[in-house]
Motif scaffolding. Structure first.
Motif, short mmCIF file in Angstrom:
data_model
loop_
_atom_site.label_atom_id
_atom_site.label_comp_id
_atom_site.label_asym_id
_atom_site.label_seq_id
_atom_site.Cartn_x
_atom_site.Cartn_y
_atom_site.Cartn_z
N ILE A 115 -5.34 -0.42 -12.70
CA ILE A 115 -4.00 -0.47 -13.25
C ILE A 115 -3.98 0.53 -14.72
N GLU A 116 -4.69 0.63 -15.45
CA GLU A 116 -4.91 1.29 -16.71
C GLU A 116 -4.56 2.83 -15.99
N LYS A 117 -5.14 3.43 -15.26
CA LYS A 117 -4.96 4.66 -14.86
C LYS A 117 -3.34 4.69 -14.25
N PHE A 118 -2.86 4.06 -13.48
CA PHE A 118 -1.60 3.98 -13.37
C PHE A 118 -0.62 4.08 -14.42
N MET A 119 -0.87 3.04 -15.18
CA MET A 119 -0.21 3.06 -16.65
C MET A 119 -0.22 4.31 -17.47
N LEU A 120 -1.34 4.98 -17.44
CA LEU A 120 -1.51 6.13 -18.20
C LEU A 120 -1.00 7.38 -17.42
N GLY A 121 -0.71 7.36 -16.32
CA GLY A 121 -0.01 8.43 -15.27
C GLY A 121 1.84 8.03 -15.94
N MET A 122 1.95 7.11 -15.74
CA MET A 122 3.41 6.81 -16.21
C MET A 122 3.68 7.23 -17.54
N ARG A 123 2.87 6.76 -18.42
CA ARG A 123 2.81 7.30 -19.82
C ARG A 123 3.02 8.88 -20.00
N ASP A 124 2.13 9.48 -19.22
CA ASP A 124 2.10 11.02 -19.28
C ASP A 124 3.55 11.61 -18.85
N ILE A 125 4.15 10.96 -18.09
CA ILE A 125 5.46 11.71 -17.84
C ILE A 125 6.42 11.44 -18.44
N CYS A 126 6.42 9.99 -19.14
CA CYS A 126 7.34 9.54 -20.13
C CYS A 126 7.34 10.46 -21.22
N ASP A 127 5.92 10.74 -21.64
CA ASP A 127 5.86 11.56 -23.02
C ASP A 127 6.54 12.89 -22.78
N LYS A 128 6.21 13.34 -21.58
CA LYS A 128 6.64 14.63 -21.17
C LYS A 128 8.25 15.05 -21.17
N TYR A 129 9.00 13.69 -20.69
CA TYR A 129 10.17 13.95 -20.79
C TYR A 129 11.07 13.07 -21.91
N LYS A 130 10.20 12.48 -22.84
CA LYS A 130 10.94 11.70 -23.72
C LYS A 130 11.57 10.62 -23.24
N VAL A 131 10.94 9.95 -22.61
CA VAL A 131 11.35 8.52 -21.79
C VAL A 131 10.68 7.56 -22.57
N PHE A 132 11.29 6.30 -23.07
CA PHE A 132 10.72 5.18 -23.61
C PHE A 132 10.84 4.23 -22.72
N LEU A 133 9.54 3.55 -22.52
CA LEU A 133 9.50 2.30 -21.53
C LEU A 133 9.87 0.99 -22.72
N ILE A 134 10.83 0.39 -22.42
CA ILE A 134 11.29 -0.46 -23.18
C ILE A 134 11.38 -2.20 -22.85
N GLY A 135 10.86 -2.52 -21.67
CA GLY A 135 10.87 -3.92 -21.24
C GLY A 135 10.48 -3.92 -19.59
N GLY A 136 10.50 -4.97 -19.02
CA GLY A 136 10.51 -5.26 -17.50
C GLY A 136 9.95 -6.51 -17.17
N ASP A 137 9.11 -6.25 -16.00
CA ASP A 137 8.70 -8.03 -15.67
C ASP A 137 7.18 -7.75 -14.86
N THR A 138 6.37 -8.65 -14.80
CA THR A 138 5.30 -8.63 -13.94
C THR A 138 5.11 -9.76 -13.05
N CYS A 139 4.54 -9.61 -11.95
CA CYS A 139 4.40 -10.91 -11.38
C CYS A 139 2.80 -10.69 -10.38
N SER A 140 2.38 -11.49 -9.63
CA SER A 140 1.42 -11.26 -8.72
C SER A 140 1.97 -10.95 -7.25
N SER A 141 1.37 -10.20 -6.50
CA SER A 141 2.13 -9.87 -5.16
C SER A 141 0.97 -9.56 -4.06
N PRO A 142 1.18 -9.79 -2.98
CA PRO A 142 0.21 -9.48 -1.99
C PRO A 142 -0.18 -8.00 -1.75
#
Length: 320
Positions: A103-130
């Protein structure tokens, strides 16, 4: 009747007919790469994409690149409208047994492209899933919108980049083909790590008459553009840009590279149209290739290949 009988396009058309667009501020609702909302300083662009385990990806894929791609596909939608990405929301369902390291690697990948294109992650939701599912909503802006519904008879048709690489990369991954050859690595990289054409989209907002990003394959996305613009098209098959890596791979598996170029999907290049007389300015400014011409709707959508014309059928990635 089952959803597979109605199809993805049929479902979308039903929604368009049965849900009203609220007020005059919503310039574009369902039917384009993003919704378009009038704002005091221009236009807001809003888009959403879903990625679901065993439908769009395998959990064995590189989590860093999967995180990056999850945001990239939404950024590509904003790019296809001539926009600049701004703010994102992440909805994600994790299997309970998924490791924190993944999960941490996944989120760091998302942060990497957000930083490149100056996109801000400002909210959302999480849950468990099969199974892992990823839902990204992205908001962008532009002062001028390029729609897929504005192509005109006589316009030239262009694409950025090379087509079919991503589809071939997915083929390699799904068939577990093992090779250390550079063309295999290139094609896999093109599938797992697409580059949204934001700069190209911003350049084209004052030049393109219509535009769409290539997420489902040239065949389907050209049909979508022509349907919304109420036009036909002729594609010059020998001009479709195909990489040397894809040609080499297809020669090894005895496959036609045009199948990947037309139907492969997930290239996230831009398919756009522009009026005659701008060819030189376009091809000298961005990595684009002229591949066809917009014609009357009555002529349908055709491809010229090997000196012969034939109908270009709507074929490629569809969910149902």
């Amino acid at each position: 009747m089952k959803i597979k009988e109605i199809g993805e396009l049929g479902f979308i058309e039903w929604v368009r007919k049965n849900f009203k667009i609220p007020g005059k501020d919503v310039i574009v609702g369902i039917g384009d790469d993003t919704a378009v909302i009038k704002d005091k300083d221009g236009y807001l662009l809003v888009t959403k994409d879903l990625l679901i385990e065993d439908v769009h990806f395998k959990i064995s894929f590189d989590p860093f690149l999967l995180g990056r791609k999850s945001m990239a596909v939404n950024i590509s939608d904003i790019a296809s409208m001539g926009g600049e990405p701004l703010y994102s929301f992440l909805g994600i369902g994790f299997p309970k047994e998924l490791s924190w390291e993944w999960i941490e690697k996944f989120m760091l990948g998302m942060r990497d492209i957000c930083d490149k294109y100056k996109v801000f992650l400002i909210g959302g939701d999480t849950c468990s899933s099969p199974k892992l599912f990823i839902s990204v909503t992205l908001i962008g802006k532009t002062d001028k919108v390029v729609l897929r519904s504005s192509a005109r008879e006589g316009d030239y048709i262009y694409v950025t980049g090379k087509l079919g690489d991503s589809g071939a990369g997915l083929y390699i991954l799904l068939n577990n083909l093992k090779s250390e050859d550079s063309h295999y690595k290139y094609l896999i990289e093109r599938h797992l790590n697409p580059t949204p054409r934001v700069e190209e989209g911003r350049f084209l907002k004052d030049i393109a008459s219509s535009m769409i990003d290539l997420s489902d394959g040239l065949s389907i996305d050209l049909h979508n553009l022509c349907r919304e613009s109420r036009v036909g098209a002729l594609i010059y098959g020998d001009r479709i840009p195909i990489s040397d890596e894809l040609k080499k791979f297809c020669a090894e598996i005895n496959e036609d590279p045009f199948r990947f170029a037309l139907q492969g999907g997930e290239d996230y290049e831009l398919l756009f149209t522009s009026s005659e007389g701008l060819e030189r300015k376009i091809v000298e400014s961005i990595p684009a290739t002229l591949i066809g011409r917009i014609e009357k709707r009555e002529k349908g959508i055709r491809i010229l290949k090997g000196g012969k014309e034939e109908n270009l059928l709507r074929s490629g990635w569809e969910h149902f």
